[in-house]
Motif scaffolding. Structure first.
Motif: not given
Ligand code: CA
Length: 231
Positions: A68-72, A82-86, A97-100, A105-107
């Motif tokens: 999340i920090d790296y996405c910022r 960016v698609i966040m994966v977690s 994730g979506l706010e930044i 977002y994929v889990t």
């Protein structure tokens, strides 16, 4: 943007779990992507200095920091989606994730088919920051950044899917969008035979954007093929 001679999209996969990294390397290459792999944020930073990917898949829990920090950090200097994966399914993470500004977002665990459909949907979206932030036609104004639509100056309420569907049509204004593309973009898990959901959404959109929803002037059905949004 790195130019691939065959026009393939370049995706940077930032993932520290080897099993996922291997599966994505193979799976995404088969799906026609060029894969750049990094297993730490530092490696990703180094790759970004030489190559600009079209899309980044970014794991949230990385050995040298938070995705999340790296996405910022990425968004400070770049517009690459960016698609966040977690592995986490916490709503807080998803919202954060979506706010930044994460595009999606994929889990984990996810199916490759689902991931690829979402990646393609993200790649089709107009990039934030280009001249297509807002599309205006007829009496409609679509703001892709704020995800709002107004008609004759009055904001209309659309569900997330209704907005996505209208956005899909609007980015292909006056072109036919096939039912298959609609389903693939918005309902990646749905079988092609089960298309009532799509028709329901089109009907609701017409009620919101047409003067006479039973005789639409803008959102036109092309029988047996799909739809076309006419200015
Ligand atoms: Ca991880």
């Amino acid at each position: 943007m790195m130019v691939d001679p065959e026009g393939r999209s370049v995706v940077m996969v930032v993932e520290d779990e080897e099993s996922y990294q291997d599966a994505l390397n193979i799976g995404l290459t088969v799906e026609g992507f060029v894969v750049m792999a990094a297993s730490t944020i530092n490696q990703a930073r180094q790759l970004m200095t030489t190559t600009k990917p079209d899309l980044i898949l970014l794991d949230v829990m990385l050995p040298d920091g938070s995705g999340i920090d790296y996405c910022r950090e990425i968004y400070d200097t770049s517009r690459v989606p960016v698609i966040m994966v977690s592995a986490r399914t916490s709503e807080v993470d998803i919202v954060l994730g979506l706010e930044i500004g994460a595009a999606d977002y994929v889990t984990k665990p996810y199916r490759l088919r689902e991931l690829v459909a979402r990646m393609r949907a993200v790649l089709r979206r107009p990039l934030v920051g280009n001249e297509e932030e807002v599309i205006t036609f007829a009496e409609l104004r679509i703001d892709f950044v704020r995800r709002t639509v107004s008609r004759r100056g009055i904001e209309i309420e659309l569900s997330r899917k209704e907005f996505d569907l209208l956005a899909l049509f609007a980015t292909r204004l006056a072109q036919v969008v096939t039912r298959e593309v609609c389903l693939d973009t918005l309902w990646w898990g749905l079988e092609l035979s089960d298309t009532r959901t799509l028709d329901t959404h089109v009907k609701r959109l017409r009620q919101k954007i047409e003067d006479d929803p039973s005789n639409p002037r803008h959102l036109i059905t092309i029988r047996g093929v799909g739809f076309r949004l006419d200015p």
